[in-house]
Write an enzyme that holds these catalytic residues in place. Structure first.
Site, PDB file in Angstrom:
ATOM      1  N   GLY A   2     -31.106 -14.321 -27.256  1.00  0.00           N
ATOM      2  CA  GLY A   2     -30.062 -13.944 -26.311  1.00  0.00           C
ATOM      3  C   GLY A   2     -29.732 -14.906 -25.135  1.00  0.00           C
ATOM      4  N   HIS A  55     -35.101 -14.013 -30.800  1.00  0.00           N
ATOM      5  CA  HIS A  55     -35.093 -13.771 -29.535  1.00  0.00           C
ATOM      6  C   HIS A  55     -34.446 -14.835 -28.528  1.00  0.00           C
ATOM      7  CE1 HIS A  55     -37.297 -11.595 -25.845  1.00  0.00           C
ATOM      8  NE2 HIS A  55     -35.904 -11.970 -25.647  1.00  0.00           N
ATOM      9  N   GLU A 111     -43.080  -8.584 -31.428  1.00  0.00           N
ATOM     10  CA  GLU A 111     -42.711  -9.936 -31.594  1.00  0.00           C
ATOM     11  C   GLU A 111     -43.846 -10.891 -31.368  1.00  0.00           C
ATOM     12  OE1 GLU A 111     -39.179  -9.902 -29.157  1.00  0.00           O
ATOM     13  OE2 GLU A 111     -39.575 -12.044 -28.757  1.00  0.00           O
ATOM     14  N   ARG A 124     -35.659  -5.221 -25.518  1.00  0.00           N
ATOM     15  CA  ARG A 124     -36.882  -5.628 -26.040  1.00  0.00           C
ATOM     16  C   ARG A 124     -37.087  -4.929 -27.136  1.00  0.00           C
ATOM     17  NH1 ARG A 124     -36.389  -9.284 -23.179  1.00  0.00           N
ATOM     18  NH2 ARG A 124     -37.606  -9.952 -21.322  1.00  0.00           N
ATOM     19  N   THR A 139     -30.883  -6.438 -28.188  1.00  0.00           N
ATOM     20  CA  THR A 139     -30.899  -7.665 -27.795  1.00  0.00           C
ATOM     21  C   THR A 139     -31.758  -7.457 -26.335  1.00  0.00           C
ATOM     22  OG1 THR A 139     -28.703  -7.622 -26.564  1.00  0.00           O
ATOM     23  CG2 THR A 139     -28.877  -8.748 -28.624  1.00  0.00           C
ATOM     24  N   GLY A 163     -26.554  -1.704 -17.262  1.00  0.00           N
ATOM     25  CA  GLY A 163     -26.974  -2.774 -16.101  1.00  0.00           C
ATOM     26  C   GLY A 163     -25.963  -3.868 -16.283  1.00  0.00           C
ATOM     27  N   ARG A 164     -26.286  -5.050 -15.644  1.00  0.00           N
ATOM     28  CA  ARG A 164     -25.281  -6.173 -15.813  1.00  0.00           C
ATOM     29  C   ARG A 164     -25.051  -6.488 -17.235  1.00  0.00           C
ATOM     30  NH1 ARG A 164     -29.785  -7.428 -12.563  1.00  0.00           N
ATOM     31  NH2 ARG A 164     -29.378  -7.772 -10.585  1.00  0.00           N
ATOM     32  N   ILE A 165     -26.162  -6.951 -18.212  1.00  0.00           N
ATOM     33  CA  ILE A 165     -25.733  -7.133 -19.576  1.00  0.00           C
ATOM     34  C   ILE A 165     -24.971  -6.067 -20.360  1.00  0.00           C
ATOM     35  CG2 ILE A 165     -26.622  -7.743 -21.611  1.00  0.00           C
ATOM     36  CD1 ILE A 165     -29.215  -9.039 -19.950  1.00  0.00           C
TER      37      ILE A 165
END
Ligand code: DGY
Length: 319
Positions: free
Chosen positions: A284, A282, A264, A235, A233, A155-157
């Protein structure tokens, strides 16, 4: 006076202060993260709430907040929200895509470089007085040039991480449910199994869904080449942490970089003592610019719903 927009946390930047000049807001002071009961009490009769990815927006919380019209999550991920319950109750859910893409991709690269070049080990050595002069064999790492970066979730990341790979001379491959050409990037789309077998460095960028839960389990971790690195980075629960620790203990994985954890904020004890593991809390999207932009977009979403307009980045459409 309209009902105040509730913020479960005082977000960085000046977006909340600017909103407060024109609308009523109710902002928690911070402190401990909220559990379901705390969230229900805090949201109360608000029509709009801006939430964190750690806020459990369950059906029970929604049931206790009957005035709620929009949950504006200040995150791109929304696995903390029961989407089905929101849909059933006619509550809008929105997220903050795009604005955090580059910061998160940068941090994935920070972890890739940190684990392959042993940056944290080196820092600790110098601070502890262990640096006694240059040596040809001191902290030898692993080069990236000519190696394959495997990206799970394009996807975007994932694509932003791929764009940076050319600068390090890496080949890129990815697995995704769709073919997603990215301008300027030559990347092969593979099945997950093929991707794992080809990846010297594997970076995870898929959302957490029932399908991606433990996508890296014992079986899939075994498909990675010996000496591979894994970076996450996205979940925590996409990786079976128990299996990850076993793969590190057996020496099959050369290193791991994590920004997210299965339970987490708890971290598997088997990760804590290892020098070939880099652990971040966490962060990012944690730049002031990005977190301000996330707050701005979450606010735009909440205000749009309250004003009867289409929010810019909806996930679930409400009434
Ligand atoms: C997100 O937005 O989902 C990120 O994990 C926050 O940094």
């Amino acid at each position: 006076m309209s009902s105040p927009i509730a913020f479960t946390w005082p977000l960085p930047g000046d977006e909340i202060a600017r909103l407060a000049e024109v609308r009523a807001v109710r902002v928690r002071e911070g402190g401990e993260l909220l559990d379901e009961a705390g969230l229900a009490e805090f949201v109360g009769n608000a029509e709009a709430v801006v939430t964190l990815l750690a806020d459990p927006m369950t059906d029970r919380v929604m049931a206790a907040c009957p005035s709620l019209r929009v949950i504006a999550n200040c995150a791109v991920g929304y696995d903390n929200i029961d989407l089905e319950a929101a849909r059933r109750r006619g509550i809008w859910v929105t997220n903050t895509p795009d604005v955090l893409t580059e910061a998160t991709a940068d941090l994935a690269w920070a972890l890739i470089l940190a684990v392959t070049r042993r940056v944290v080990e080196g820092d600790a050595m110098v601070r502890q007085g262990g640096f006694h002069g240059w040596r040809p064999d001191l902290l030898l790492g692993t080069g990236l040039q000519g190696k394959t970066l495997g990206i799970v979730g394009y996807g975007r990341i994932g694509r932003a991480v791929a764009r940076r790979a050319a600068g390090f001379g890496m080949e890129v491959a990815y697995s995704d449910s769709e073919e997603r050409p990215e301008p300027g990037v030559s990347a092969r789309r593979l099945s997950l199994e093929q991707l794992l077998a080809a990846s010297h460095v594997l970076s995870i960028h898929c959302p957490l869904t029932p399908e991606t839960h433990h996508i890296l389990d014992v079986r899939n971790l075994r498909l990675l080449p010996d000496g591979a690195f894994v970076v996450n980075t996205a979940r925590g629960p996409v990786i079976d942490e128990e299996a990850l620790v076993a793969a590190l203990e057996s020496g099959r994985l050369a290193g791991v970089g994590l920004d997210v954890y299965e339970a987490e904020p708890d971290v598997h004890p088997g990760l804590l003592g290892r020098t070939n593991v880099v652990l971040l809390p966490h962060v990012g999207s944690a730049t002031l610019e990005t977190r301000s932009a996330m707050a701005g977009l979450a606010i735009e979403n909440a205000v749009a719903v309250l004003d009867g307009r289409e929010p810019p980045t909806p996930v679930v459409r409400g009434d």
